[in-house]
Design a protein around this motif. Structure first.
Motif, short mmCIF file in Angstrom:
data_model
loop_
_atom_site.label_atom_id
_atom_site.label_comp_id
_atom_site.label_asym_id
_atom_site.label_seq_id
_atom_site.Cartn_x
_atom_site.Cartn_y
_atom_site.Cartn_z
N CYS A 1 0.89 -1.12 -0.01
CA CYS A 1 0.03 0.10 -0.01
C CYS A 1 1.09 1.11 0.00
CB CYS A 1 -0.77 -0.10 1.22
SG CYS A 1 -1.88 1.52 1.26
N LYS A 2 0.94 1.68 -1.27
CA LYS A 2 2.02 2.83 -1.51
C LYS A 2 1.16 4.12 -1.87
CE LYS A 2 5.53 1.69 0.70
NZ LYS A 2 5.66 2.34 2.26
N ASP A 3 -0.04 4.49 -1.45
CA ASP A 3 -0.95 5.57 -2.09
C ASP A 3 -0.94 6.87 -1.02
OD1 ASP A 3 -2.27 4.80 0.09
OD2 ASP A 3 -3.85 3.68 -1.11
N GLY A 4 0.11 6.99 -0.12
CA GLY A 4 0.24 7.98 0.57
C GLY A 4 -0.21 8.07 2.04
N ARG A 5 -1.29 6.92 2.01
CA ARG A 5 -2.11 6.96 3.38
C ARG A 5 -1.16 6.53 4.54
NH1 ARG A 5 -6.78 2.53 2.14
NH2 ARG A 5 -5.09 1.52 0.96
N GLU A 6 -0.39 5.56 4.16
CA GLU A 6 0.62 5.19 5.43
C GLU A 6 1.26 6.51 5.97
OE1 GLU A 6 3.09 4.98 1.76
OE2 GLU A 6 1.04 4.19 2.43
N ASP A 7 1.43 7.77 5.48
CA ASP A 7 2.00 8.82 5.87
C ASP A 7 1.15 9.78 6.70
OD1 ASP A 7 4.43 8.50 4.49
OD2 ASP A 7 3.72 9.53 2.62
N VAL A 8 -0.24 9.45 6.55
CA VAL A 8 -1.16 10.30 7.37
C VAL A 8 -2.19 9.50 8.16
CG1 VAL A 8 -1.14 12.26 5.65
CG2 VAL A 8 -2.58 10.48 5.26
N ILE A 9 -1.99 8.33 8.03
CA ILE A 9 -3.13 7.38 8.72
C ILE A 9 -2.04 6.17 9.33
CG2 ILE A 9 -5.00 5.79 8.89
CD1 ILE A 9 -5.84 7.64 6.59
N GLN A 10 -2.11 6.01 10.65
CA GLN A 10 -1.72 4.42 10.97
C GLN A 10 -2.45 3.86 11.99
OE1 GLN A 10 2.40 5.06 12.89
NE2 GLN A 10 3.25 4.07 10.98
N ALA A 11 -2.57 2.60 12.06
CA ALA A 11 -3.48 1.91 12.91
C ALA A 11 -2.73 0.77 13.64
CB ALA A 11 -4.62 1.22 12.06
N TRP A 12 -3.16 0.46 14.83
CA TRP A 12 -2.50 -0.63 15.62
C TRP A 12 -3.37 -0.97 16.75
CZ3 TRP A 12 -0.48 4.59 15.42
CH2 TRP A 12 -0.72 5.48 16.81
N TYR A 13 -3.01 -2.25 17.26
CA TYR A 13 -3.80 -3.03 18.42
C TYR A 13 -3.39 -1.95 19.68
CZ TYR A 13 -6.23 -6.54 15.95
OH TYR A 13 -7.16 -7.31 15.34
N MET A 14 -4.46 -1.91 20.36
CA MET A 14 -3.98 -1.12 21.77
C MET A 14 -3.63 -2.06 22.97
SD MET A 14 -6.91 2.02 21.75
CE MET A 14 -5.91 2.68 23.18
N ASP A 15 -2.88 -1.70 23.80
CA ASP A 15 -2.73 -2.49 25.11
C ASP A 15 -4.05 -2.05 26.07
OD1 ASP A 15 -2.43 0.13 26.36
OD2 ASP A 15 -0.21 0.26 26.31
N ASP A 16 -3.89 -2.70 27.06
CA ASP A 16 -5.16 -2.49 27.97
C ASP A 16 -4.66 -1.59 29.33
OD1 ASP A 16 -3.62 -4.16 29.34
OD2 ASP A 16 -5.00 -5.75 29.33
N SER B 1 -4.04 16.40 14.41
CA SER B 1 -3.92 14.90 14.65
C SER B 1 -4.81 14.54 15.84
CB SER B 1 -2.57 14.34 14.77
OG SER B 1 -1.96 15.01 16.12
N GLY B 2 -5.20 13.24 15.74
CA GLY B 2 -6.06 12.72 16.85
C GLY B 2 -6.18 11.24 16.72
N TYR B 3 -6.91 10.37 17.60
CA TYR B 3 -7.12 9.19 17.60
C TYR B 3 -8.52 8.67 17.53
CZ TYR B 3 -2.25 8.61 19.27
OH TYR B 3 -0.83 8.87 19.53
N PHE B 4 -8.73 7.81 16.63
CA PHE B 4 -10.11 7.08 16.56
C PHE B 4 -9.90 5.63 16.82
CE2 PHE B 4 -10.54 10.77 13.91
CZ PHE B 4 -11.90 11.20 14.15
N ARG C 1 -6.37 1.30 17.47
CA ARG C 1 -6.38 2.71 17.44
C ARG C 1 -5.74 3.34 16.08
NH1 ARG C 1 -4.42 6.58 22.42
NH2 ARG C 1 -6.85 6.16 22.37
N VAL C 2 -6.50 4.21 15.55
CA VAL C 2 -6.31 4.74 14.29
C VAL C 2 -5.66 6.03 14.41
CG1 VAL C 2 -7.23 5.12 11.91
CG2 VAL C 2 -8.19 3.27 13.09
N ALA C 3 -4.59 6.59 14.17
CA ALA C 3 -4.12 7.76 14.19
C ALA C 3 -4.17 8.53 13.02
CB ALA C 3 -2.44 7.56 14.63
N LEU C 4 -4.82 9.58 13.02
CA LEU C 4 -5.12 10.44 11.89
C LEU C 4 -4.36 11.61 11.92
CD1 LEU C 4 -7.10 10.21 9.63
CD2 LEU C 4 -8.77 11.66 10.88
N LYS C 5 -3.55 11.98 10.92
CA LYS C 5 -2.84 13.33 10.87
C LYS C 5 -3.53 14.34 9.62
CE LYS C 5 1.61 11.39 11.81
NZ LYS C 5 2.90 11.05 11.30
N LYS C 6 -2.98 15.35 9.43
CA LYS C 6 -3.32 16.12 8.23
C LYS C 6 -3.05 15.58 7.17
CE LYS C 6 -1.94 20.76 6.15
NZ LYS C 6 -1.12 21.86 6.29
N GLY C 7 -4.31 15.41 6.29
CA GLY C 7 -4.37 15.02 5.07
C GLY C 7 -4.95 13.55 4.97
N GLY C 8 -5.13 13.03 6.30
CA GLY C 8 -5.93 11.69 6.35
C GLY C 8 -7.41 11.85 6.43
#
Length: 199
Positions: free
Chosen positions: A5-20, A113-116, A127-134
């Motif tokens: 996936c090299k369409d630019g999304r990885e620069d403005v959106i990242q997602a990961w499993y959260m700890d508890d 930026s923020g987290y959804f 956790r989905v981290a959203l930055k400018k452009g995402g």
């Protein structure tokens, strides 16, 4: 992230499993070791994403096309930060209550930026981290929540089909048609043998 996936999304959106951990909600809350999630996995949960040019949002043809294709007729812009949002502390607390909506939630980060956070099919938090452009779309019926990160600022475009309805239904609201439709479309499909490879 998914290397294909090299369409630019990885620069403005990242997602990961959260700890508890119960630490500050604005921290990243990575597992140890970190468990990143691919865009394909997010799409399997109904979460759609784009990378757009936030400096050009007023005249962006790509944004215009997405709005036309998906019927997003309503638009406004919200700034979430202590200086701009009345009743800030209470609002941030409300946004972080686990809830669902009966319509899609569409957010396009114009600055900051923020987290959804969304639940996967096994009820684990992603956790989905959203930055400018995402830009992300959370489907109707998905349990989710929002928080700022430690920078305490996001400027986001909110899009909607028709007149906006911002009503959150705090968990549990499993009896709502939107929740049942979400489970049929994205959770049961998962359980009936369409196995997802681990990323």
């Amino acid at each position: 992230m998914d290397a294909s996936c090299k369409d630019g999304r990885e620069d403005v959106i990242q997602a990961w499993y959260m700890d508890d951990s119960d630490e500050d909600q604005r921290l990243p809350h990575h597992c140890n070791p970190k468990e990143f999630i691919s865009f394909d996995k997010l799409a399997e949960l109904g979460v759609l994403s784009w990378s757009l040019n936030a400096d050009n949002y007023k005249t962006d043809e790509e944004l215009k096309k997405i709005r036309e294709d998906r019927g997003y007729t309503y638009m406004d812009i919200i700034e979430v930060c202590p200086e701009k949002l009345p009743n800030y502390e209470a609002k941030i607390k409300d946004f972080f209550e686990e809830h669902l909506h009966t319509d899609e939630e569409i957010r396009y980060c114009l600055d900051g930026s923020g987290y959804f956070d969304v639940r996967d099919q096994n009820d684990r938090w992603i956790r989905v981290a959203l930055k400018k452009g995402g830009m992300i779309v959370l489907p109707a019926g998905i349990y989710h929540r929002f928080t700022l990160d430690s920078d305490n600022y996001i400027k986001a475009m909110r899009l909607f089909v028709g007149e906006p309805v911002w009503t959150p239904y705090n968990r549990p609201h499993d009896h709502l048609p939107a929740r049942k439709e979400y489970i049929e479309a994205f959770v049961k499909k998962e359980a009936t043998g369409h196995a997802v490879e681990a990323h």
